[in-house]
Design a protein around this motif. Sequence first.
Motif, PDB file in Angstrom:
ATOM      1  N   LEU A 115       0.927  -1.267  -0.130  1.00 59.44           N
ATOM      2  CA  LEU A 115       0.186   0.107   0.037  1.00 59.44           C
ATOM      3  C   LEU A 115       0.912   1.311  -0.120  1.00 59.44           C
ATOM      4  O   LEU A 115       1.798   1.344   1.068  1.00 59.44           O
ATOM      5  N   THR A 116       0.674   2.003  -0.988  1.00 59.71           N
ATOM      6  CA  THR A 116       1.577   3.184  -0.979  1.00 59.71           C
ATOM      7  C   THR A 116       0.574   4.517  -0.947  1.00 59.71           C
ATOM      8  O   THR A 116       0.911   5.635  -0.864  1.00 59.71           O
ATOM      9  N   ASP A 117      -0.649   4.524  -1.161  1.00 63.76           N
ATOM     10  CA  ASP A 117      -1.847   5.378  -1.273  1.00 63.76           C
ATOM     11  C   ASP A 117      -2.264   5.917   0.318  1.00 63.76           C
ATOM     12  O   ASP A 117      -2.616   5.079   1.283  1.00 63.76           O
ATOM     13  N   ALA A 118      -2.045   6.960   0.543  1.00 67.59           N
ATOM     14  CA  ALA A 118      -2.343   7.749   1.843  1.00 67.59           C
ATOM     15  C   ALA A 118      -3.737   7.643   2.233  1.00 67.59           C
ATOM     16  O   ALA A 118      -3.906   7.358   3.423  1.00 67.59           O
ATOM     17  N   ARG A 119      -4.471   7.611   1.274  1.00 63.91           N
ATOM     18  CA  ARG A 119      -5.977   7.614   1.517  1.00 63.91           C
ATOM     19  C   ARG A 119      -6.231   6.133   1.970  1.00 63.91           C
ATOM     20  O   ARG A 119      -7.114   6.171   2.742  1.00 63.91           O
ATOM     21  N   ARG A 120      -5.761   5.222   1.416  1.00 63.44           N
ATOM     22  CA  ARG A 120      -6.056   3.928   1.762  1.00 63.44           C
ATOM     23  C   ARG A 120      -5.791   3.634   3.338  1.00 63.44           C
ATOM     24  O   ARG A 120      -5.965   2.885   4.112  1.00 63.44           O
ATOM     25  N   THR A 121      -4.241   4.359   3.237  1.00 64.49           N
ATOM     26  CA  THR A 121      -3.650   4.151   4.737  1.00 64.49           C
ATOM     27  C   THR A 121      -4.587   4.714   6.078  1.00 64.49           C
ATOM     28  O   THR A 121      -4.783   4.097   6.968  1.00 64.49           O
ATOM     29  N   ARG A 122      -5.254   5.858   5.620  1.00 63.34           N
ATOM     30  CA  ARG A 122      -6.031   6.619   6.425  1.00 63.34           C
ATOM     31  C   ARG A 122      -7.045   5.617   6.728  1.00 63.34           C
ATOM     32  O   ARG A 122      -7.966   5.537   7.983  1.00 63.34           O
ATOM     33  N   LEU A 123      -7.655   5.066   5.725  1.00 61.74           N
ATOM     34  CA  LEU A 123      -8.953   4.174   5.795  1.00 61.74           C
ATOM     35  C   LEU A 123      -8.768   2.923   6.850  1.00 61.74           C
ATOM     36  O   LEU A 123      -9.600   2.596   7.579  1.00 61.74           O
ATOM     37  N   ILE A 124      -7.418   2.417   6.656  1.00 64.69           N
ATOM     38  CA  ILE A 124      -7.040   1.238   7.307  1.00 64.69           C
ATOM     39  C   ILE A 124      -6.985   1.740   8.941  1.00 64.69           C
ATOM     40  O   ILE A 124      -7.448   1.056   9.663  1.00 64.69           O
ATOM     41  N   GLN A 160     -16.807   7.328   5.918  1.00 66.01           N
ATOM     42  CA  GLN A 160     -16.386   8.627   5.069  1.00 66.01           C
ATOM     43  C   GLN A 160     -14.881   8.257   4.473  1.00 66.01           C
ATOM     44  O   GLN A 160     -14.531   8.761   3.389  1.00 66.01           O
ATOM     45  N   GLN A 161     -14.194   7.910   5.245  1.00 62.46           N
ATOM     46  CA  GLN A 161     -12.752   7.311   4.889  1.00 62.46           C
ATOM     47  C   GLN A 161     -12.987   6.445   3.599  1.00 62.46           C
ATOM     48  O   GLN A 161     -11.887   6.596   2.888  1.00 62.46           O
ATOM     49  N   ALA A 162     -13.714   5.364   3.740  1.00 62.70           N
ATOM     50  CA  ALA A 162     -13.952   4.468   2.315  1.00 62.70           C
ATOM     51  C   ALA A 162     -14.165   5.330   1.230  1.00 62.70           C
ATOM     52  O   ALA A 162     -13.717   4.965   0.297  1.00 62.70           O
ATOM     53  N   LEU A 163     -15.088   6.265   1.470  1.00 64.73           N
ATOM     54  CA  LEU A 163     -15.495   7.081   0.207  1.00 64.73           C
ATOM     55  C   LEU A 163     -14.414   7.827  -0.110  1.00 64.73           C
ATOM     56  O   LEU A 163     -14.208   8.002  -1.237  1.00 64.73           O
ATOM     57  N   ASP A 164     -13.676   8.472   0.596  1.00 67.01           N
ATOM     58  CA  ASP A 164     -12.494   9.428   0.431  1.00 67.01           C
ATOM     59  C   ASP A 164     -11.343   8.463  -0.219  1.00 67.01           C
ATOM     60  O   ASP A 164     -10.538   8.995  -0.801  1.00 67.01           O
ATOM     61  N   SER A 165     -11.403   7.168  -0.130  1.00 64.56           N
ATOM     62  CA  SER A 165     -10.209   6.557  -0.716  1.00 64.56           C
ATOM     63  C   SER A 165     -10.336   6.151  -2.058  1.00 64.56           C
ATOM     64  O   SER A 165      -9.275   5.891  -2.847  1.00 64.56           O
ATOM     65  N   ALA A 211     -14.759   0.307  -5.332  1.00 61.79           N
ATOM     66  CA  ALA A 211     -14.538  -0.622  -4.041  1.00 61.79           C
ATOM     67  C   ALA A 211     -14.951   0.343  -2.850  1.00 61.79           C
ATOM     68  O   ALA A 211     -15.598  -0.139  -1.973  1.00 61.79           O
ATOM     69  N   GLY A 212     -14.418   1.436  -2.636  1.00 61.70           N
ATOM     70  CA  GLY A 212     -14.443   2.185  -1.552  1.00 61.70           C
ATOM     71  C   GLY A 212     -15.767   2.992  -1.389  1.00 61.70           C
ATOM     72  O   GLY A 212     -16.350   2.562  -0.326  1.00 61.70           O
ATOM     73  N   ALA A 213     -16.388   3.111  -2.506  1.00 64.64           N
ATOM     74  CA  ALA A 213     -17.777   3.330  -2.556  1.00 64.64           C
ATOM     75  C   ALA A 213     -18.773   2.592  -1.916  1.00 64.64           C
ATOM     76  O   ALA A 213     -19.615   2.716  -1.190  1.00 64.64           O
ATOM     77  N   ARG A 214     -18.433   1.339  -2.436  1.00 65.36           N
ATOM     78  CA  ARG A 214     -19.248   0.032  -2.395  1.00 65.36           C
ATOM     79  C   ARG A 214     -19.125  -0.315  -0.592  1.00 65.36           C
ATOM     80  O   ARG A 214     -19.994  -0.447   0.007  1.00 65.36           O
ATOM     81  N   LEU A 215     -17.788   0.059  -0.213  1.00 66.70           N
ATOM     82  CA  LEU A 215     -17.725  -0.249   1.285  1.00 66.70           C
ATOM     83  C   LEU A 215     -18.354   0.913   1.902  1.00 66.70           C
ATOM     84  O   LEU A 215     -19.296   0.492   3.105  1.00 66.70           O
TER      85      LEU A 215
END
Length: 458
Positions: free
Chosen positions: A55-64, A90-95, A99-103
């Motif tokens: 994982l290198t995406d900061a948005r996914r890191t914040r979701l985790i 909201q973090q899932a949406l921001d990611s 897939a993020g929107a479905r979560l």
Amino acid sequence: MGQTLTGLLTSVRAIAGRPGTQTRARPGDGPDPGLLAALRHCGDHLAALAASGPLTDARRTRLIASIGALTTACSTPGADAFDALLRTGQQALDSGGDAGARLALALADEATALRARSKGAWRLRGNALDALGRSEEAITAYERHLALQQNTAASRDVERRIATLRAAGDRIDEALALVGNGDEARDGKEDRGGGGGGAAGAGAVRLSRRLPAAEARAAFTELVRLRTTERGAADPAVRRLAALYAEHRRLSDRDLMADPLLGGAEPIGVPGLRRFLADRTVCLVADTPHTAEQEQRPGSSLAALIEGYDLVVRCDAVRHAAPTARTDLHAVTLRGDSPWKGPRWDRRATARLVFGDPLPHWRLALRSRLVPGAQDRIGDATLRRPLHDPALLAEAAAADGPASTAYTVLRLLDFLGTAARVDLIGFEGPAALPPREREWIGARTGTTDDTAVRITLR
């Protein structure tokens, strides 16, 4: 991060899989089943992330990290994990991504089931559905949010988004009506007949405001392509269809009301209006029952005459012309005591000019009466008083009262001088202008046709 992700996934699976979580737990006995269902959704998403590599995406890191906080809240006796659930959604949406929107949607569904009166949960659901292109469902969720939201200032962006989604759907409905397949398309039926519909009809049947946004855009694109191939780009119906398509795409790309004063319209001043009129033929159409009836009559010579102009101008409250009658420029004068109040300007027009003074009340009228999406351009303050503005015509106020809107428009067009031709249609009998204004027109009349329907100024 890989070990942290794996450890978090193990924790989520352990908590969500505890025995006895299929029935609602008593306070202090464990997480609510809805929270456990939300954690299972998070676990599935984490598993997919782990399988996708580093994982290198900061948005996914914040979701985790947010899932970790939700996991901690769910495993802490007596803790209220609802806010953590909304933050994770909201973090899932921001990611980003589907897939993020479905979560986010899955978490929002659990949140609305847990607390049906949570305005935050309904807004999250609306945002998730919106991100997935499910516009009609998003509107329903947004409206539930608004029903619960008591802070009107905080709800304005949601109101604007609802207006945008509805306006985009309205463009689809108008396109379907234009090609004559609206009812059939909205029922979701396919044209299985051997004749009558043709390729363009099939394109219309696939188009619906209830389609996901990406599918609706593709179907709209195909419909325009088929109709253009069948009838040619010069066909008036094809031109209108192309304009609806362009408006739909614009609405898909951005909200209507980035500026709450202008309703999302582009402000234009004198230079912009000059460019808008440059080398175009213009007709100013009187709003009379006779003219309106002739415009709507199939095969009418007057309708063909009006359709042949590059720009059609109408003035003030258009009471007789059909709501769908073409209006490229709408001009209105604010009359009576200020502040001016009245019906909103909902007639669709490419550009709208609003004449009025003083400036503060003119601004207030725009703020309260412009309809988002009803115009692409709006005249700015430099065009609000063209007859008396020292930078334009600089005339003194007439002793016999304010000028008619039609006269103001004509004087402005004449002053700008970039239109290829300016004609008046139907300004006879009841629609005749006051004597002073007729005198000015008579001095500049180039030709008048045999029926006195059309007066050519240039």
